[in-house]
Design an enzyme around this catalytic site. Structure first.
Site, PDB file in Angstrom:
ATOM      1  N   GLU A 137       0.837  -1.212   0.000  1.00 22.01           N
ATOM      2  CA  GLU A 137       0.000   0.000   0.000  1.00 22.01           C
ATOM      3  C   GLU A 137       0.865   1.254   0.000  1.00 22.01           C
ATOM      4  OE1 GLU A 137      -3.114  -0.273  -1.237  1.00 22.01           O
ATOM      5  OE2 GLU A 137      -3.476  -1.674   0.401  1.00 22.01           O
ATOM      6  N   HIS A 138       0.483   2.176  -0.864  1.00 21.22           N
ATOM      7  CA  HIS A 138       1.212   3.442  -1.047  1.00 21.22           C
ATOM      8  C   HIS A 138       2.660   3.186  -1.503  1.00 21.22           C
ATOM      9  CE1 HIS A 138      -1.797   6.443   0.384  1.00 21.22           C
ATOM     10  NE2 HIS A 138      -2.313   5.346   0.890  1.00 21.22           N
ATOM     11  N   THR A 139       2.858   2.081  -2.144  1.00 20.65           N
ATOM     12  CA  THR A 139       4.162   1.767  -2.736  1.00 20.65           C
ATOM     13  C   THR A 139       4.178   2.093  -4.227  1.00 20.65           C
ATOM     14  OG1 THR A 139       3.331  -0.478  -2.882  1.00 20.65           O
ATOM     15  CG2 THR A 139       4.901  -0.029  -1.118  1.00 20.65           C
ATOM     16  N   ASP A 140       2.985   2.167  -4.859  1.00 19.00           N
ATOM     17  CA  ASP A 140       2.993   2.293  -6.337  1.00 19.00           C
ATOM     18  C   ASP A 140       3.620   3.607  -6.794  1.00 19.00           C
ATOM     19  OD1 ASP A 140       0.707   3.839  -5.602  1.00 19.00           O
ATOM     20  OD2 ASP A 140      -0.578   2.981  -7.164  1.00 19.00           O
ATOM     21  N   GLY A 185     -16.868   4.590  -3.527  1.00 15.09           N
ATOM     22  CA  GLY A 185     -16.331   5.208  -2.318  1.00 15.09           C
ATOM     23  C   GLY A 185     -15.899   4.212  -1.264  1.00 15.09           C
ATOM     24  N   LEU A 209     -12.487   0.306  -3.562  1.00 16.80           N
ATOM     25  CA  LEU A 209     -12.344  -0.911  -4.376  1.00 16.80           C
ATOM     26  C   LEU A 209     -12.157  -0.576  -5.855  1.00 16.80           C
ATOM     27  CD1 LEU A 209     -15.011  -3.185  -2.611  1.00 16.80           C
ATOM     28  CD2 LEU A 209     -12.539  -3.089  -2.215  1.00 16.80           C
ATOM     29  N   SER A 210     -11.762   0.665  -6.127  1.00 24.04           N
ATOM     30  CA  SER A 210     -11.404   1.104  -7.485  1.00 24.04           C
ATOM     31  C   SER A 210     -12.574   1.147  -8.456  1.00 24.04           C
ATOM     32  CB  SER A 210     -10.295   0.232  -8.083  1.00 24.04           C
ATOM     33  OG  SER A 210      -9.093   0.529  -7.473  1.00 24.04           O
ATOM     34  N   GLU A 241      -7.371   9.777 -15.215  1.00 22.26           N
ATOM     35  CA  GLU A 241      -7.707  10.073 -13.811  1.00 22.26           C
ATOM     36  C   GLU A 241      -6.805  11.177 -13.243  1.00 22.26           C
ATOM     37  OE1 GLU A 241      -8.939   6.860 -11.570  1.00 22.26           O
ATOM     38  OE2 GLU A 241      -8.670   7.837  -9.630  1.00 22.26           O
ATOM     39  N   ASP A 258      -4.225   0.751  -9.558  1.00 21.69           N
ATOM     40  CA  ASP A 258      -5.625   0.379  -9.740  1.00 21.69           C
ATOM     41  C   ASP A 258      -5.932   0.011 -11.185  1.00 21.69           C
ATOM     42  OD1 ASP A 258      -5.721   1.066  -7.100  1.00 21.69           O
ATOM     43  OD2 ASP A 258      -6.722   2.983  -7.412  1.00 21.69           O
TER      44      ASP A 258
HETATM   45  C1  GLA Z   1      -5.279   4.407  -4.121  1.00 18.83           C
HETATM   46  C2  GLA Z   1      -4.538   4.841  -5.378  1.00 18.83           C
HETATM   47  C3  GLA Z   1      -3.453   3.833  -5.769  1.00 18.83           C
HETATM   48  C4  GLA Z   1      -2.565   3.493  -4.575  1.00 18.83           C
HETATM   49  C5  GLA Z   1      -3.401   3.177  -3.341  1.00 18.83           C
HETATM   50  C6  GLA Z   1      -2.567   2.995  -2.114  1.00 18.83           C
HETATM   51  O1  GLA Z   1      -6.005   3.247  -4.367  1.00 18.83           O
HETATM   52  O2  GLA Z   1      -5.452   4.974  -6.450  1.00 18.83           O
HETATM   53  O3  GLA Z   1      -2.710   4.320  -6.850  1.00 18.83           O
HETATM   54  O4  GLA Z   1      -1.663   4.538  -4.336  1.00 18.83           O
HETATM   55  O5  GLA Z   1      -4.350   4.195  -3.075  1.00 18.83           O
HETATM   56  O6  GLA Z   1      -1.799   1.848  -2.220  1.00 18.83           O
END
Ligand code: GLA
Length: 389
Positions: A39-42, A128, A131-132, A166, A178
């Protein structure tokens, strides 16, 4: 996670016929996703391991001769229409339509001749909940327009284009995870993505064979300041990378972490950096265990990821922490928040015969604290974006 009744593909097709008359030329589906870990690595050029959900967004569409796009969505039961002027530059179409207009804009910006189209959209991906749903919408629209226009864009290049829609047209500074997940995931696999070069490896994630389930728990927590906090986390990570003289935090390994932290003056930046560096390693460790078929052994890594998000990255909220703690107390092998944070969903790895007990424990813990009741659903890794036949 309630959705309108009836099959989502049928709803899109019926919506098309109701709105425009006749039959759509085709239907294109794109799923939501959960991130197993990473998470928050991308946006730090690091590693992620998402898989696609069985909940999908479906677009039924046909091609039109003029440069105009007409879009109906069951979610608001509203029809919008925009023309070439509206996609000449970002910002002219707003609200949910911006995700559709953004894809048209990004395709045109990349030099494609995008066909006019009429589209009808139905979706089972909750909005919201982290889940993308936005990546699912962009990717289903992209798949439809590519096919209708006979446009040539290799699947591995599609996530960047949808992300550009986006980032630039909608204006959300998200990373590449995502859209990559939604487009490139396969049923039965988690997608090991290197966000620096976008290389992928499909990692078998056979929960059934292991007698396990992933329970997705929607915390129902309102997204408090999520956008501003997300951007602030990105800035902290960029500041950390700059101070350490690396292109991105991905370039710091766990072995180098202590000496890297000693070179940072700011305590908050140290915590942010520690999360990202250890999280990248947890993804690598999870992948190694899954490659070895040791699915149940990933539990502690999931929980460690949660602790790191809670204490170092500071992106969890009480509802989320409550769900994780209750799931673990009820016997989950591991549990963590998934997605950007400040609400959204928790995933728990559980023995198949403990699914109901874990869900009941989370619901009871919520009731005790006076939180809005959570929703829970067990999921298996589903296919990525595709044309339906
Ligand atoms: C959201 C962002 C992703 C990613 C996550 C955290 O889903 O859209 O790009 O940064 O947060 O891992």
């Amino acid at each position: 996670m309630s959705a309108p009744s009836g099959d989502v593909a049928e709803r899109a097709a019926a919506g098309f016929t109701d709105q425009y008359g006749g039959q759509a030329t085709g239907r294109w589906a794109a799923p939501g996703r959960v991130n197993l870990i990473g998470e928050h690595t991308d946006y730090n050029d690091g590693f992620v391991l998402p898989f696609a959900l069985p909940m999908r967004t479906v677009v039924a569409a046909d091609r039109q001769d003029d440069e105009r796009w007409t879009v109906w969505s069951e979610l608001s039961d509203e029809t919008i229409s925009f023309g070439a002027d509206d996609v000449a530059e970002p910002g002219r179409v707003t609200g949910w339509g911006a995700y559709v207009a953004g894809v048209v804009w990004a395709l045109r910006e990349a030099g494609h001749v995008v066909p006019g189209a009429r589209l009808a959209i139905a979706s089972d991906v909750p909005l919201g909940s982290g889940l993308s749903s936005s990546a699912a919408l962009e990717s289903a629209v992209l798949a439809a327009l590519l096919d209708l226009g006979g446009l040539d864009l290799a699947p591995e290049r599609q996530p960047r284009l949808a992300q550009r829609a986006e980032n630039v047209y909608v204006g959300a500074p998200t990373g590449i995870m995502d859209q990559s997940a939604v487009i490139r995931c396969r049923a039965g696999y988690a997608l090991f993505l290197d966000c620096r070069d976008e290389s992928v490896e499909q990692i078998p994630f056979d929960l059934d064979a292991a007698g396990l389930a992933v329970l997705v728990i929607d915390s129902r927590a309102p997204h408090r300041h999520a956008d501003g906090e997300y951007a602030a986390r990105r800035r902290s990570c960029e500041a950390g990378a700059k101070a350490l003289g690396v292109a991105a935090l991905r370039d710091v390994t766990v072995d180098q972490l202590d000496s890297a932290l000693a070179r940072l003056d700011d305590e908050e930046t140290r915590r942010r950096v520690r999360h990202v560096v250890t999280e990248d390693q947890r993804v690598l460790d999870t992948v190694a265990l899954l490659r070895a078929g040791r699915v149940r052994d990933i539990g502690p890594l999931l929980t460690a990821s949660h602790v790191s998000m809670r204490d170092d990255f500071e992106i969890t909220v009480p509802e989320i922490d409550t769900a994780v703690e209750a799931a673990l107390s009820a016997g989950a092998l591991g549990a963590r928040m998934t997605g950007g944070g400040f609400g959204g969903c928790v995933l728990a790895l559980v023995e198949t015969d403990r699914v109901e007990a874990v869900a009941a424990a989370v619901t009871a813990a919520y009731a005790e604290r006076g939180f809005t009741a959570p929703t829970t659903v067990p999921v298996l890794p589903a296919p990525g974006a595709t044309r339906l036949h």
